[in-house]
Design a protein around this motif. Structure first.
Motif, PDB file in Angstrom:
ATOM      1  N   SER A 188       0.844  -1.393  -0.148  1.00  0.00           N
ATOM      2  CA  SER A 188       0.000  -0.062   0.134  1.00  0.00           C
ATOM      3  C   SER A 188       0.897   1.293  -0.066  1.00  0.00           C
ATOM      4  O   SER A 188       2.254   1.207   0.244  1.00  0.00           O
ATOM      5  CB  SER A 188      -1.050  -0.059   1.252  1.00  0.00           C
ATOM      6  OG  SER A 188      -0.277   0.061   2.423  1.00  0.00           O
ATOM      7  N   ARG A 189       0.256   2.298  -0.228  1.00  0.00           N
ATOM      8  CA  ARG A 189       1.053   3.647  -0.237  1.00  0.00           C
ATOM      9  C   ARG A 189       1.956   4.121   0.994  1.00  0.00           C
ATOM     10  O   ARG A 189       3.152   4.331   0.945  1.00  0.00           O
ATOM     11  CB  ARG A 189      -0.025   4.945  -0.405  1.00  0.00           C
ATOM     12  CG  ARG A 189       0.804   6.096  -0.582  1.00  0.00           C
ATOM     13  CD  ARG A 189      -0.309   7.464  -0.905  1.00  0.00           C
ATOM     14  NE  ARG A 189       0.289   8.480  -0.782  1.00  0.00           N
ATOM     15  CZ  ARG A 189       0.668   9.140   0.096  1.00  0.00           C
ATOM     16  NH1 ARG A 189       0.223   8.728   0.994  1.00  0.00           N
ATOM     17  NH2 ARG A 189       1.343  10.336   0.132  1.00  0.00           N
ATOM     18  N   GLU A 190       1.334   3.555   2.065  1.00  0.00           N
ATOM     19  CA  GLU A 190       2.250   3.726   3.472  1.00  0.00           C
ATOM     20  C   GLU A 190       3.313   3.043   3.579  1.00  0.00           C
ATOM     21  O   GLU A 190       4.458   3.438   3.968  1.00  0.00           O
ATOM     22  CB  GLU A 190       1.096   3.553   4.486  1.00  0.00           C
ATOM     23  CG  GLU A 190      -0.003   4.558   4.938  1.00  0.00           C
ATOM     24  CD  GLU A 190      -1.265   4.351   4.082  1.00  0.00           C
ATOM     25  OE1 GLU A 190      -1.180   3.227   3.256  1.00  0.00           O
ATOM     26  OE2 GLU A 190      -2.157   5.061   3.780  1.00  0.00           O
ATOM     27  N   PHE A 191       3.363   1.703   3.015  1.00  0.00           N
ATOM     28  CA  PHE A 191       4.458   0.958   3.200  1.00  0.00           C
ATOM     29  C   PHE A 191       5.318   1.338   2.050  1.00  0.00           C
ATOM     30  O   PHE A 191       6.621   1.138   2.181  1.00  0.00           O
ATOM     31  CB  PHE A 191       4.060  -0.706   3.008  1.00  0.00           C
ATOM     32  CG  PHE A 191       3.281  -1.055   4.375  1.00  0.00           C
ATOM     33  CD1 PHE A 191       3.935  -1.242   5.356  1.00  0.00           C
ATOM     34  CD2 PHE A 191       1.954  -1.401   4.329  1.00  0.00           C
ATOM     35  CE1 PHE A 191       3.508  -1.944   6.583  1.00  0.00           C
ATOM     36  CE2 PHE A 191       1.396  -2.083   5.449  1.00  0.00           C
ATOM     37  CZ  PHE A 191       2.251  -2.064   6.626  1.00  0.00           C
ATOM     38  N   GLN A 192       4.928   1.547   1.042  1.00  0.00           N
ATOM     39  CA  GLN A 192       5.679   2.356  -0.158  1.00  0.00           C
ATOM     40  C   GLN A 192       6.687   3.498   0.370  1.00  0.00           C
ATOM     41  O   GLN A 192       8.055   3.514   0.015  1.00  0.00           O
ATOM     42  CB  GLN A 192       5.141   2.495  -1.537  1.00  0.00           C
ATOM     43  CG  GLN A 192       4.452   1.253  -2.039  1.00  0.00           C
ATOM     44  CD  GLN A 192       3.461   1.701  -3.316  1.00  0.00           C
ATOM     45  OE1 GLN A 192       3.418   2.979  -3.698  1.00  0.00           O
ATOM     46  NE2 GLN A 192       3.138   0.511  -3.893  1.00  0.00           N
ATOM     47  N   LEU A 193       6.123   4.377   1.062  1.00  0.00           N
ATOM     48  CA  LEU A 193       6.940   5.370   1.577  1.00  0.00           C
ATOM     49  C   LEU A 193       7.716   5.181   2.756  1.00  0.00           C
ATOM     50  O   LEU A 193       8.945   5.489   2.556  1.00  0.00           O
ATOM     51  CB  LEU A 193       5.555   6.559   2.020  1.00  0.00           C
ATOM     52  CG  LEU A 193       4.850   7.397   1.022  1.00  0.00           C
ATOM     53  CD1 LEU A 193       3.741   8.178   1.898  1.00  0.00           C
ATOM     54  CD2 LEU A 193       5.764   8.248   0.375  1.00  0.00           C
ATOM     55  N   LEU A 194       7.096   4.332   3.445  1.00  0.00           N
ATOM     56  CA  LEU A 194       8.059   3.679   4.487  1.00  0.00           C
ATOM     57  C   LEU A 194       9.448   2.920   4.088  1.00  0.00           C
ATOM     58  O   LEU A 194      10.439   3.362   4.559  1.00  0.00           O
ATOM     59  CB  LEU A 194       7.276   2.684   5.527  1.00  0.00           C
ATOM     60  CG  LEU A 194       7.872   2.247   6.807  1.00  0.00           C
ATOM     61  CD1 LEU A 194       8.005   3.716   7.607  1.00  0.00           C
ATOM     62  CD2 LEU A 194       7.037   1.478   7.554  1.00  0.00           C
ATOM     63  N   VAL A 214       3.575   7.584   9.844  1.00  0.00           N
ATOM     64  CA  VAL A 214       3.946   7.628   8.464  1.00  0.00           C
ATOM     65  C   VAL A 214       3.587   9.050   7.761  1.00  0.00           C
ATOM     66  O   VAL A 214       4.173   9.469   6.972  1.00  0.00           O
ATOM     67  CB  VAL A 214       3.159   6.602   7.698  1.00  0.00           C
ATOM     68  CG1 VAL A 214       3.011   6.646   6.262  1.00  0.00           C
ATOM     69  CG2 VAL A 214       3.637   5.145   7.990  1.00  0.00           C
ATOM     70  N   SER A 215       2.505   9.744   8.499  1.00  0.00           N
ATOM     71  CA  SER A 215       1.886  10.714   8.083  1.00  0.00           C
ATOM     72  C   SER A 215       1.572  11.526   9.206  1.00  0.00           C
ATOM     73  O   SER A 215       0.874  11.006   9.963  1.00  0.00           O
ATOM     74  CB  SER A 215       1.047  10.770   6.776  1.00  0.00           C
ATOM     75  OG  SER A 215      -0.034  10.176   7.487  1.00  0.00           O
ATOM     76  N   GLY A 216       1.352  12.808   8.999  1.00  0.00           N
ATOM     77  CA  GLY A 216       0.890  13.657  10.128  1.00  0.00           C
ATOM     78  C   GLY A 216       1.885  14.265  11.478  1.00  0.00           C
ATOM     79  O   GLY A 216       3.161  14.096  11.012  1.00  0.00           O
ATOM     80  N   ARG A 217       1.741  14.729  12.493  1.00  0.00           N
ATOM     81  CA  ARG A 217       2.285  14.967  13.492  1.00  0.00           C
ATOM     82  C   ARG A 217       1.636  14.881  14.746  1.00  0.00           C
ATOM     83  O   ARG A 217       0.464  15.115  15.121  1.00  0.00           O
ATOM     84  CB  ARG A 217       2.442  16.610  13.277  1.00  0.00           C
ATOM     85  CG  ARG A 217       3.587  17.210  14.303  1.00  0.00           C
ATOM     86  CD  ARG A 217       4.044  18.782  13.944  1.00  0.00           C
ATOM     87  NE  ARG A 217       2.787  19.699  14.444  1.00  0.00           N
ATOM     88  CZ  ARG A 217       2.934  20.804  13.898  1.00  0.00           C
ATOM     89  NH1 ARG A 217       3.790  21.448  13.640  1.00  0.00           N
ATOM     90  NH2 ARG A 217       1.778  21.471  14.292  1.00  0.00           N
ATOM     91  N   PHE A 263       7.411  13.587  14.132  1.00  0.00           N
ATOM     92  CA  PHE A 263       7.314  13.796  12.749  1.00  0.00           C
ATOM     93  C   PHE A 263       7.138  12.369  12.090  1.00  0.00           C
ATOM     94  O   PHE A 263       7.677  11.583  12.540  1.00  0.00           O
ATOM     95  CB  PHE A 263       8.103  14.690  12.125  1.00  0.00           C
ATOM     96  CG  PHE A 263       8.231  16.033  12.804  1.00  0.00           C
ATOM     97  CD1 PHE A 263       7.379  16.961  12.473  1.00  0.00           C
ATOM     98  CD2 PHE A 263       9.374  16.549  13.975  1.00  0.00           C
ATOM     99  CE1 PHE A 263       7.324  18.318  12.891  1.00  0.00           C
ATOM    100  CE2 PHE A 263       9.283  17.633  14.272  1.00  0.00           C
ATOM    101  CZ  PHE A 263       8.214  18.390  13.965  1.00  0.00           C
ATOM    102  N   PRO A 264       6.880  12.522  10.750  1.00  0.00           N
ATOM    103  CA  PRO A 264       7.017  11.267   9.854  1.00  0.00           C
ATOM    104  C   PRO A 264       8.162  10.403  10.047  1.00  0.00           C
ATOM    105  O   PRO A 264       9.139  11.116  10.015  1.00  0.00           O
ATOM    106  CB  PRO A 264       6.348  11.746   8.444  1.00  0.00           C
ATOM    107  CG  PRO A 264       5.542  12.863   8.803  1.00  0.00           C
ATOM    108  CD  PRO A 264       6.504  13.537   9.952  1.00  0.00           C
TER     109      PRO A 264
END
Length: 291
Positions: free
Chosen positions: A105-111, A159-162, A176-177
Motif C-alpha cells: 500500500s502507499r504507506e508501506f511504499q513510503l516507509l 507515516v504521515s501527520g504530526r 514527525f513522519p
C-alpha cells in the motif's frame, strides 16, 4: 582399491594425449558465451542480483548450445548447454514473478523508500516486516497514549501527520513522519516486563502510523536475526535523536523540562538509582539557570 587404480589408469594414463592443437580460434559465438559467463558470475546477492546472474548465464549457455550445434556438431555438448539454458530461464521467470508479486500500500511504499531501502533491506524481508504490522489512522486531537494510563504493548512508526508529546499538560516536543512514537518506552522494557506511558501523545493533525504488537514483533525477532538487528539500529538511531533533542529544552518561567521518557529522566527522578555523569551535568545546568 584395484578398481579405483584401474579407473584412474583408464582416465589418465591410457587416454589419448593431444598431439596437434587447432591453429584457428573458435568462432565469435564461443567467445561471446565465455564473456557472458565471466560477467554473469560477477552478479551480486538478493533478488535483483539473482536476476542478473541467471539472465547472463542463460544467454551464455544459449550461445554455447548454438556453438555446439553450428561449429562443433556435437549432440551431447549441445544437449547439456540447452538443458542448462532452460534451467536458467525457468529460474529467471520464477524470481521475476516473485519480485513482481511483492506489492504494498502507499504507506508501506513510503516507509520502504524513506527508511528501509537506504539501509539495504530487500523487498522480501520488508514484506515479512509489513505482514506482521497494521496501518492505523489517528484522527486529529485523538490520543495515541495517555500519561499513566496506556500500557506499552506495541511499537509504532509515524507515516504521515504530526504527534504532540506532553507531560502534565506541558509541551515537550513533536514527533514527525518516519519517527517512532514509542521507541524510548520500547527500549526501557525487557520482553517479559510491562509498563505504562509517562507522557501523553496527541495527534495534532490526522495521522497514519504503522504498528507492531509487542509479542508478535518479539516472535519475529526470534525467527529472523537480520530483522532484529535492523530494528535495533532503527530504534537506537531514533532514541539518539531524542537524546540530542534534550538540547532543545522548553523554557517556561524558571524551569526547564526534559523528555521524561528518556533513561536520564528516570535516573534524575529516582534518588535510589546511582546518577550518571550526564545526569549530574543536566542537574547542575538546571540549578545554574534557577539562580
Amino acid at each position: 582399491m584395484e578398481r579405483n587404480s584401474s579407473l584412474w589408469t583408464n582416465l589418465i594414463d591410457e587416454h589419448p594425449v593431444c598431439i596437434t592443437w587447432k591453429q584457428e580460434a573458435e568462432g565469435a559465438i564461443y567467445h561471446l558465451a565465455s564473456i557472458l559467463f565471466v560477467v554473469g558470475f560477477m552478479g551480486g546477492s538478493g533478488f535483483f542480483g539473482l536476476l542478473y546472474v541467471f539472465s547472463l548465464l542463460g544467454l551464455g549457455f544459449l550461445c554455447s548450445a548454438i556453438w555446439a550445434w553450428v561449429d562443433v556438431c556435437a549432440a551431447d555438448i549441445y544437449s547439456w548447454n540447452f538443458v542448462l539454458f532452460v534451467v536458467c530461464f525457468m529460474q529467471f521467470v520464477h524470481i521475476a514473478y516473485q519480485v513482481r508479486s511483492i506489492t504494498f500500500s502507499r504507506e508501506f511504499q513510503l516507509l520502504y523508500s524513506s527508511l528501509f531501502q537506504p539501509l539495504g533491506t530487500s523487498l522480501p524481508v520488508f514484506r515479512t516486516i509489513a505482514l506482521s504490522s497494521e496501518v492505523v489512522t489517528l484522527e486529529k486531537e485523538h490520543c495515541y497514549a495517555m500519561q499513566g494510563k496506556t500500557s506499552i504493548d506495541k511499537l509504532s512508526l509515524l507515516v504521515s501527520g504530526r504527534i504532540r508529546v506532553t507531560v502534565d499538560g506541558e509541551f515537550l516536543h513533536y514527533i514527525f513522519p518516519f519517527q517512532f512514537l514509542d521507541s524510548p518506552e520500547w527500549d526501557s522494557l525487557r520482553p517479559t516486563e510491562e509498563g505504562i506511558f509517562q507522557v501523553t501523545l496527541t495527534a495534532e493533525t490526522d495521522c497514519r502510523y504503522v504498528s507492531w504488537r509487542r509479542k508478535k514483533l518479539y516472535l519475529l525477532f526470534a525467527q529472523h536475526r537480520y530483522i532484529s538487528r535492523l530494528f535495533s539500529v532503527l530504534i537506537g538511531s531514533d532514541i539518539a535523536d531524542k537524546l540530542y533533542a534534550l538540547n532543545d529544552r522548553v523554557y517556561t518561567g524558571k524551569t526547564y523540562h526534559y523528555d521524561i521518557r528518556l533513561p536520564n529522566f528516570y535516573q534524575m527522578s529516582s534518588p535510589k538509582i546511582r546518577k550518571s555523569p550526564l545526569t549530574e551535568h543536566f542537574r547542575n545546568s538546571k540549578r545554574g539557570c534557577d539562580k
